[in-house]
Design a protein around this motif. Structure first.
Motif, PDB file in Angstrom:
ATOM      1  N   LEU A 182       0.827  -1.201   0.000  1.00 21.21           N
ATOM      2  CA  LEU A 182       0.000   0.000   0.000  1.00 21.21           C
ATOM      3  C   LEU A 182       0.864   1.254   0.000  1.00 21.21           C
ATOM      4  CD1 LEU A 182      -2.494  -1.189   2.763  1.00 21.21           C
ATOM      5  CD2 LEU A 182      -2.667  -1.554   0.285  1.00 21.21           C
ATOM      6  N   ASP A 183       0.541   2.176  -0.890  1.00 21.99           N
ATOM      7  CA  ASP A 183       1.308   3.413  -1.002  1.00 21.99           C
ATOM      8  C   ASP A 183       0.342   4.588  -1.012  1.00 21.99           C
ATOM      9  OD1 ASP A 183       3.163   5.399  -1.555  1.00 21.99           O
ATOM     10  OD2 ASP A 183       3.104   5.029  -3.704  1.00 21.99           O
ATOM     11  N   TYR A 224      -3.632   2.288   6.270  1.00 19.48           N
ATOM     12  CA  TYR A 224      -3.845   1.240   7.254  1.00 19.48           C
ATOM     13  C   TYR A 224      -4.975   0.323   6.784  1.00 19.48           C
ATOM     14  CZ  TYR A 224      -1.124   4.253  10.352  1.00 19.48           C
ATOM     15  OH  TYR A 224      -0.140   5.031  10.904  1.00 19.48           O
ATOM     16  N   VAL A 225      -4.811  -0.979   7.051  1.00 18.71           N
ATOM     17  CA  VAL A 225      -5.797  -1.976   6.651  1.00 18.71           C
ATOM     18  C   VAL A 225      -6.892  -2.079   7.708  1.00 18.71           C
ATOM     19  CG1 VAL A 225      -6.158  -4.392   6.021  1.00 18.71           C
ATOM     20  CG2 VAL A 225      -4.004  -3.247   5.442  1.00 18.71           C
ATOM     21  N   ASP A 251      -6.560  -0.959  13.760  1.00 22.67           N
ATOM     22  CA  ASP A 251      -6.179  -0.950  12.344  1.00 22.67           C
ATOM     23  C   ASP A 251      -4.775  -0.359  12.192  1.00 22.67           C
ATOM     24  OD1 ASP A 251      -8.705  -1.962  11.779  1.00 22.67           O
ATOM     25  OD2 ASP A 251      -9.572   0.037  11.621  1.00 22.67           O
ATOM     26  N   VAL A 252      -3.778  -1.210  12.446  1.00 18.41           N
ATOM     27  CA  VAL A 252      -2.388  -0.745  12.406  1.00 18.41           C
ATOM     28  C   VAL A 252      -1.573  -1.418  11.305  1.00 18.41           C
ATOM     29  CG1 VAL A 252      -2.364  -0.142  14.853  1.00 18.41           C
ATOM     30  CG2 VAL A 252      -1.721  -2.464  14.147  1.00 18.41           C
ATOM     31  N   ALA A 253      -2.138  -2.418  10.625  1.00 13.33           N
ATOM     32  CA  ALA A 253      -1.408  -3.115   9.562  1.00 13.33           C
ATOM     33  C   ALA A 253      -1.212  -2.185   8.370  1.00 13.33           C
ATOM     34  CB  ALA A 253      -2.153  -4.374   9.127  1.00 13.33           C
ATOM     35  N   THR A 254      -0.022  -2.208   7.807  1.00 12.29           N
ATOM     36  CA  THR A 254       0.315  -1.307   6.701  1.00 12.29           C
ATOM     37  C   THR A 254       0.405  -2.028   5.355  1.00 12.29           C
ATOM     38  OG1 THR A 254       2.664  -1.572   7.217  1.00 12.29           O
ATOM     39  CG2 THR A 254       1.510   0.313   8.216  1.00 12.29           C
ATOM     40  N   PHE A 255       0.067  -3.311   5.317  1.00 12.98           N
ATOM     41  CA  PHE A 255      -0.040  -4.047   4.051  1.00 12.98           C
ATOM     42  C   PHE A 255      -1.140  -5.076   4.200  1.00 12.98           C
ATOM     43  CE2 PHE A 255       2.777  -6.576   6.639  1.00 12.98           C
ATOM     44  CZ  PHE A 255       2.456  -7.893   6.334  1.00 12.98           C
ATOM     45  N   ILE A 256      -1.702  -5.508   3.072  1.00 16.53           N
ATOM     46  CA  ILE A 256      -2.747  -6.549   3.096  1.00 16.53           C
ATOM     47  C   ILE A 256      -2.068  -7.900   3.046  1.00 16.53           C
ATOM     48  CG2 ILE A 256      -4.770  -7.481   1.926  1.00 16.53           C
ATOM     49  CD1 ILE A 256      -5.322  -4.710   0.829  1.00 16.53           C
ATOM     50  N   THR A 300     -10.888  -3.266   3.104  1.00 22.31           N
ATOM     51  CA  THR A 300     -10.930  -1.811   3.127  1.00 22.31           C
ATOM     52  C   THR A 300      -9.594  -1.284   3.618  1.00 22.31           C
ATOM     53  OG1 THR A 300     -13.322  -1.730   3.482  1.00 22.31           O
ATOM     54  CG2 THR A 300     -12.063   0.206   4.148  1.00 22.31           C
ATOM     55  N   VAL A 301      -9.118  -0.232   2.979  1.00 21.40           N
ATOM     56  CA  VAL A 301      -7.867   0.424   3.373  1.00 21.40           C
ATOM     57  C   VAL A 301      -8.172   1.891   3.638  1.00 21.40           C
ATOM     58  CG1 VAL A 301      -5.547   1.084   2.662  1.00 21.40           C
ATOM     59  CG2 VAL A 301      -6.440  -1.176   2.067  1.00 21.40           C
ATOM     60  N   PHE A 302      -7.693   2.395   4.775  1.00 21.78           N
ATOM     61  CA  PHE A 302      -7.902   3.790   5.142  1.00 21.78           C
ATOM     62  C   PHE A 302      -6.636   4.601   4.883  1.00 21.78           C
ATOM     63  CE2 PHE A 302     -10.437   1.256   8.234  1.00 21.78           C
ATOM     64  CZ  PHE A 302     -11.701   1.639   7.817  1.00 21.78           C
ATOM     65  N   LEU A 303      -6.801   5.782   4.316  1.00 17.77           N
ATOM     66  CA  LEU A 303      -5.733   6.769   4.317  1.00 17.77           C
ATOM     67  C   LEU A 303      -6.037   7.744   5.446  1.00 17.77           C
ATOM     68  CD1 LEU A 303      -4.897   7.646   0.610  1.00 17.77           C
ATOM     69  CD2 LEU A 303      -4.042   5.799   2.054  1.00 17.77           C
ATOM     70  N   VAL A 304      -5.049   7.940   6.320  1.00 13.05           N
ATOM     71  CA  VAL A 304      -5.239   8.767   7.517  1.00 13.05           C
ATOM     72  C   VAL A 304      -4.160   9.843   7.528  1.00 13.05           C
ATOM     73  CG1 VAL A 304      -5.443   8.774  10.021  1.00 13.05           C
ATOM     74  CG2 VAL A 304      -6.134   6.745   8.730  1.00 13.05           C
ATOM     75  N   GLY A 305      -4.558  11.092   7.689  1.00 17.56           N
ATOM     76  CA  GLY A 305      -3.581  12.175   7.694  1.00 17.56           C
ATOM     77  C   GLY A 305      -4.093  13.394   8.425  1.00 17.56           C
TER      78      GLY A 305
END
Length: 375
Positions: A110-111, A135-136, A149-154, A164-169
């Protein structure tokens, strides 16, 4: 392609040879119903013939191949609209959905991406999010949970499964910020080692002949955006969303008026005599429909030659001479005992009256009144 050749057997009599005819096209398949990559497919052929009335049978050699990996994925938005945010907001979330359309279990890298240059999108990108992370959604409940939800790859996504993948900023505080366009860029990676992100999957060189005993990797994904952010058959995909600061101002006006309530002499038409009581009215109106103004703070300095009337500050809905059924406020700065939702105080040193309206809804007017006596 595998071709099976049967040698015609010629003996002293007449030989009759039977052969099978290949079938037609295969039916359309989903990734989960397609034959898994690495599956061994073997078969043999058979010929029957007769010699001088005696029926004979002969078997061919066994032809074997393994099913290759057809790599495909999709990335789409998991929300109907962009994410509305406020300046300075921490941990703002956008959501995407990643589906594995490959005939094998895969990891996905995930990028979170921005600074995308010119893309086809409604609106103009004019600021960047900070601390943007992907985050996954581990429990796949559709809600971002920071502690979960702390995983950074599926990890180990099976065919036709999705996550579902969240972008958080974080949103900057710049008053110029309006729209930040972001993208989730996903790359197919090797599966097979749970808990560890696999290396990016590499495609088998297409000009090499198919190796029957090896699993070739073939990228079959489409160009997911058609605008250069993703390519055809590259094992990658992306989708776009934006963080929208939205409305940053409303049509808010403040009007001040005064009324002489009494002068100690006339009851019909009181005049501005020494000792007279004067009521000031501060009227705050938000004329912008559907958009509230937060923490509206009204301040007024008690004019010279007058004295503030203690405990006279009242805040509420406009009506009567100024406030209808208002909430009286004490004069100290401690708001603990003030009736909600409004707050108010009087600073005797600065001779300043303060009235705070936590939220002034659109098309709404709230008034604040206080009284003074003329010295």
């Amino acid at each position: 392609m595998i071709r099976i050749v049967l040698r015609r057997l010629l003996l002293s009599g007449t030989a009759a040879v039977a052969a099978a005819v290949p079938g037609g096209q295969a039916a359309a398949q989903t990734a989960s119903t397609a034959t898994p990559a690495g599956t061994t497919v073997s078969n043999t052929a058979q010929a029957t013939y007769s010699v001088n009335g005696a029926t004979q049978t002969v078997q061919s050699n066994t032809a074997t191949f393994v099913v290759d990996r057809k790599v495909n994925l999709t990335v789409v938005k998991a929300q109907n609209a962009d994410t509305s945010v406020a300046l300075g907001q921490i941990g703002a979330v956008t959501a995407f959905r990643v589906t594995n359309n490959t005939n094998g279990t895969q990891d996905f890298l995930l990028d979170p991406d921005q600074n995308l240059g010119t893309i086809i999108y409604v609106g103009t990108d004019n600021y960047d999010m900070t601390n943007l992370k992907a985050y996954v959604d581990v429990n796949d409940n559709g809600t971002y949970e920071p502690g979960t939800d702390v995983a950074t790859f599926i990890d180990e996504l099976k065919p036709d499964e999705a996550r579902t993948v969240f972008l958080v900023g974080d949103v900057p505080t710049s008053q110029l910020a309006q729209l930040a366009i972001v993208s989730l860029h996903v790359t197919v990676a090797e599966g097979g080692a749970a808990g560890t992100a696999g290396a990016r999957l590499r495609q088998t060189t297409l000009n090499v002949l198919n190796q029957d005993n090896e699993v070739d990797v073939v990228f079959a994904d489409n160009d997911s955006d058609g605008i250069g952010g993703d390519g055809l058959h590259d094992g990658e995909a992306r989708a776009y969303l934006a963080y929208d600061v939205g409305v940053k101002n409303v049509d808010l006006t403040v009007n001040k008026s005064m009324t002489i309530l009494s002068d100690g002499v006339s009851t019909l038409n009181p005049k501005a005599l020494p000792g007279a009581v004067v009521e000031y009215c501060l009227s705050a109106r938000n004329a912008t429909l559907l958009t509230a103004a937060a923490n509206v703070t009204l301040t007024d300095i008690v004019p010279a030659n007058t004295t503030y009337v203690a405990q006279s500050l009242t805040i509420g809905v406009a009506g009567g001479t100024c406030v209808l059924l208002g909430q009286g406020q004490d004069d100290d700065a401690d708001d603990a005992n003030d009736p909600g939702p409004y707050r108010g105080s009087y600073d005797a040193t600065a001779r300043r009256v303060t009235a705070i309206i936590p939220s002034l809804a659109g098309s709404t007017t709230i008034n604040a009144s206080f009284r003074v006596t003329i010295n």
